[in-house]
Design a protein around this motif. Structure first.
Motif, PDB file in Angstrom:
ATOM      1  N   SER A 158     -37.410 -41.364  -4.693  1.00 16.64           N
ATOM      2  CA  SER A 158     -37.334 -40.797  -6.165  1.00 16.64           C
ATOM      3  C   SER A 158     -36.665 -41.921  -7.019  1.00 16.64           C
ATOM      4  CB  SER A 158     -36.516 -39.547  -5.903  1.00 16.64           C
ATOM      5  OG  SER A 158     -36.287 -39.075  -7.436  1.00 16.64           O
ATOM      6  N   LYS A 160     -35.232 -41.008  -9.895  1.00 15.45           N
ATOM      7  CA  LYS A 160     -34.038 -40.311 -10.375  1.00 15.45           C
ATOM      8  C   LYS A 160     -32.541 -40.400  -9.986  1.00 15.45           C
ATOM      9  CE  LYS A 160     -36.412 -35.802 -11.739  1.00 15.45           C
ATOM     10  NZ  LYS A 160     -36.518 -34.405 -11.657  1.00 15.45           N
ATOM     11  N   ILE A 161     -32.429 -41.146  -8.803  1.00 16.80           N
ATOM     12  CA  ILE A 161     -31.323 -41.378  -8.238  1.00 16.80           C
ATOM     13  C   ILE A 161     -30.716 -42.788  -8.215  1.00 16.80           C
ATOM     14  CG2 ILE A 161     -31.221 -39.530  -6.722  1.00 16.80           C
ATOM     15  CD1 ILE A 161     -32.176 -41.262  -4.349  1.00 16.80           C
ATOM     16  N   ASP A 285     -25.432 -37.240  -9.965  1.00 16.64           N
ATOM     17  CA  ASP A 285     -26.870 -37.824  -9.263  1.00 16.64           C
ATOM     18  C   ASP A 285     -27.887 -36.619  -8.860  1.00 16.64           C
ATOM     19  OD1 ASP A 285     -28.246 -40.299  -9.783  1.00 16.64           O
ATOM     20  OD2 ASP A 285     -27.397 -40.919  -7.708  1.00 16.64           O
ATOM     21  N   ILE A 286     -27.108 -35.614  -8.447  1.00 19.30           N
ATOM     22  CA  ILE A 286     -27.948 -34.917  -7.647  1.00 19.30           C
ATOM     23  C   ILE A 286     -27.333 -33.220  -8.183  1.00 19.30           C
ATOM     24  CG2 ILE A 286     -28.235 -33.506  -5.254  1.00 19.30           C
ATOM     25  CD1 ILE A 286     -28.452 -36.221  -4.101  1.00 19.30           C
ATOM     26  N   LYS A 316     -31.799 -35.282 -13.469  1.00 16.52           N
ATOM     27  CA  LYS A 316     -31.168 -35.357 -12.074  1.00 16.52           C
ATOM     28  C   LYS A 316     -32.101 -34.845 -11.030  1.00 16.52           C
ATOM     29  CE  LYS A 316     -26.679 -35.076 -14.434  1.00 16.52           C
ATOM     30  NZ  LYS A 316     -25.175 -34.392 -14.127  1.00 16.52           N
ATOM     31  N   TYR A 317     -31.787 -35.454  -9.794  1.00 16.66           N
ATOM     32  CA  TYR A 317     -32.643 -34.965  -8.531  1.00 16.66           C
ATOM     33  C   TYR A 317     -31.960 -33.638  -8.124  1.00 16.66           C
ATOM     34  CZ  TYR A 317     -35.229 -35.563  -4.380  1.00 16.66           C
ATOM     35  OH  TYR A 317     -36.128 -35.391  -3.310  1.00 16.66           O
ATOM     36  N   ILE A 319     -32.390 -30.427  -5.831  1.00 18.91           N
ATOM     37  CA  ILE A 319     -32.413 -29.963  -4.535  1.00 18.91           C
ATOM     38  C   ILE A 319     -32.055 -28.481  -4.328  1.00 18.91           C
ATOM     39  CG2 ILE A 319     -31.535 -29.895  -2.091  1.00 18.91           C
ATOM     40  CD1 ILE A 319     -30.750 -32.719  -2.470  1.00 18.91           C
ATOM     41  N   ASP A 337     -37.185 -31.063  -7.309  1.00 22.51           N
ATOM     42  CA  ASP A 337     -37.645 -32.132  -6.372  1.00 22.51           C
ATOM     43  C   ASP A 337     -37.728 -32.069  -4.924  1.00 22.51           C
ATOM     44  OD1 ASP A 337     -37.707 -34.476  -8.653  1.00 22.51           O
ATOM     45  OD2 ASP A 337     -35.492 -33.479  -8.965  1.00 22.51           O
ATOM     46  N   LYS A 371     -44.979 -32.547  -7.261  1.00 24.11           N
ATOM     47  CA  LYS A 371     -43.873 -33.911  -6.890  1.00 24.11           C
ATOM     48  C   LYS A 371     -42.828 -33.495  -6.291  1.00 24.11           C
ATOM     49  CE  LYS A 371     -44.833 -36.203 -11.623  1.00 24.11           C
ATOM     50  NZ  LYS A 371     -44.163 -36.702 -12.749  1.00 24.11           N
ATOM     51  N   ILE A 400     -33.050 -39.943   1.245  1.00 19.67           N
ATOM     52  CA  ILE A 400     -33.697 -40.101  -0.183  1.00 19.67           C
ATOM     53  C   ILE A 400     -33.466 -41.170  -0.588  1.00 19.67           C
ATOM     54  CG2 ILE A 400     -33.790 -38.792  -2.327  1.00 19.67           C
ATOM     55  CD1 ILE A 400     -32.554 -36.504  -1.202  1.00 19.67           C
TER      56      ILE A 400
END
Length: 401
Positions: A158, A160-161, A285-286, A316-317, A319, A337, A371, A400
């Motif tokens: 990813s 994104k991170i 980040d997540i 941001k990622y 979950i 994601d 995605k 990840i």
């Protein structure tokens, strides 16, 4: 969902009488089938009529009685026995169909005999040797499977991170019910060696068969896992059902969303955060969203994906941890994601894994929705039956990058 309710024995959803009816019908079917299969085998070995009659009636009665308790080990063994013989019968039928047609086109009887391959198949079928071999393989692999825990790794990229993350996902331990607790405790050291950044506990870590002292032991063991950004817990469909108090031998009902409850208190005392339709920002980040379990009714009370993902920073990622592998298509449209789930046990018992896949259940492994990746774990243990031969007992490690 009906199939899930039946096969995973959610007794709170289906009355006991329904299980009895299922077991009775199944027992009659397998008993009658077994009666004729034993007759064929005994005829092949030229057993005398009197002992043959006694054996086939005893076999049919035992197969019938084995299925009366649908959730019992004896029922699963009887089902595997029947499946093995049905599978071999299908092989024999196809074999006969192919070579009967071939023989009709042969020019001479002599040529026909010389060219017919795999002549041992009919003998193995009629004698029952092949079916019994398959049956033993299924049972032995099931015993092995429930007594071994594996690490399963997935790799996701990813943009994104800002750094790489290792996510440890543990689901469906059903602690101290059908699997030796020492197996899981032995894996704690291996989990620690992974140096996970995030640990997600995906529900059904305990259930109605877990003694209170074992429930406390489980979370004290999980506490030993050193996670950079914490350990997070979501509810499954079994966590808040009846539990046994080992001191009084009385059942205690765990109440959802009551943080005075022993389960919630034990989880939090061990430094684990419960996410029940909640979200948390991890290292800027997540965003981890932990779902309330969907349950098996429309009024389960959980929020919608739209409500939870509203105003979430999609740069941001994202979950989503959801015990059951549901709403994946919706979640990818809303910008998630990764979704991690358990619940299915990977089918646990062959051929449930095949049936689940055929009916569209996200049964096991990684699935792609646009995605978004959906990862469904088969869980650390199984449920109900001390066998697991469809997919391995596992904990999941997601890299990840």
């Amino acid at each position: 969902m009906i199939l899930l309710n039946i096969m995973f024995g959610l007794s709170q959803s289906l009355p006991y009488i329904i299980f009895m009816n299922i077991g009775t019908l199944l027992g009659l079917s397998i008993g009658i089938y077994g009666f004729y299969k034993f007759e064929d085998i005994l005829n092949y070995f030229k057993v005398d009529n009197k002992p043959k009659t006694i054996i086939k009636y005893i076999a049919a009665i035992l197969l019938f009685l084995s299925c009366l308790s649908f959730k019992s080990l004896s029922c699963i063994i009887a089902i595997h026995f029947a499946l093995a013989f049905i599978f071999v019968d299908i092989i024999g039928f196809i074999y006969g169909l192919i070579f009967r047609n071939k023989e009709e086109n042969e020019e001479s009887l002599e040529n026909k005999k010389d060219t017919k391959p795999l002549k041992f198949i009919p003998k193995l079928q009629k004698s029952g040797i092949l079916a019994i071999t398959i049956f033993l393989i299924l049972i032995i692999s099931g015993i092995y499977g429930i007594n071994h825990i594996e690490e399963t790794d997935y790799y996701i990229h990813s943009n994104k991170i800002n750094k790489s993350y290792t996510v440890l996902f543990i689901s469906d331990t059903h602690y101290d019910t059908i699997q030796d607790t020492q197996l899981f405790k032995n894996e704690i050291k291996n989990m620690n060696n992974l140096k996970p950044d995030i640990v997600i506990l995906g529900g059904d870590l305990v259930d109605d068969g877990t003694p209170e002292e074992s429930m406390k032991e489980l979370f004290s063991e999980i506490k030993k896992i050193n996670s950079t950004y914490g350990i997070y817990y979501i509810y499954g469909n079994h966590d808040r059902t009846m539990r046994i108090n080992s001191e009084t031998n009385e059942s205690q009902t765990a109440k959802s969303n009551n943080h005075d409850d022993d389960l919630n208190k034990t989880i939090e005392e061990n430094g684990i955060k419960i996410l029940c339709d909640d979200k948390i920002d991890i290292n800027k980040d997540i965003i981890l969203i932990g779902r309330e379990d969907k349950g098996f009714s429309a009024d389960s009370g959980r929020l919608s994906s739209e409500e939870l993902l509203n105003n979430v920073d999609l740069s941001k990622y994202i979950i989503i941890a959801d015990h059951q592998p549901v709403e994946s298509e919706k979640n990818t449209i809303l910008g998630a994601d990764l979704q991690v789930s358990g619940h299915t046990h990977g089918g646990q018992i062959f051929p449930l894994n095949i049936i689940y896949s055929l009916v569209g259940t996200l049964n096991y492994g990684e699935y792609k929705f646009g995605k978004m990746s959906q990862i469904t774990s088969s869980g650390v243990a199984g449920w109900g039956w001390p066998l697991k031969n469809a997919n391995p007992c596992e904990y999941v490690v997601i890299h990840i990058n």
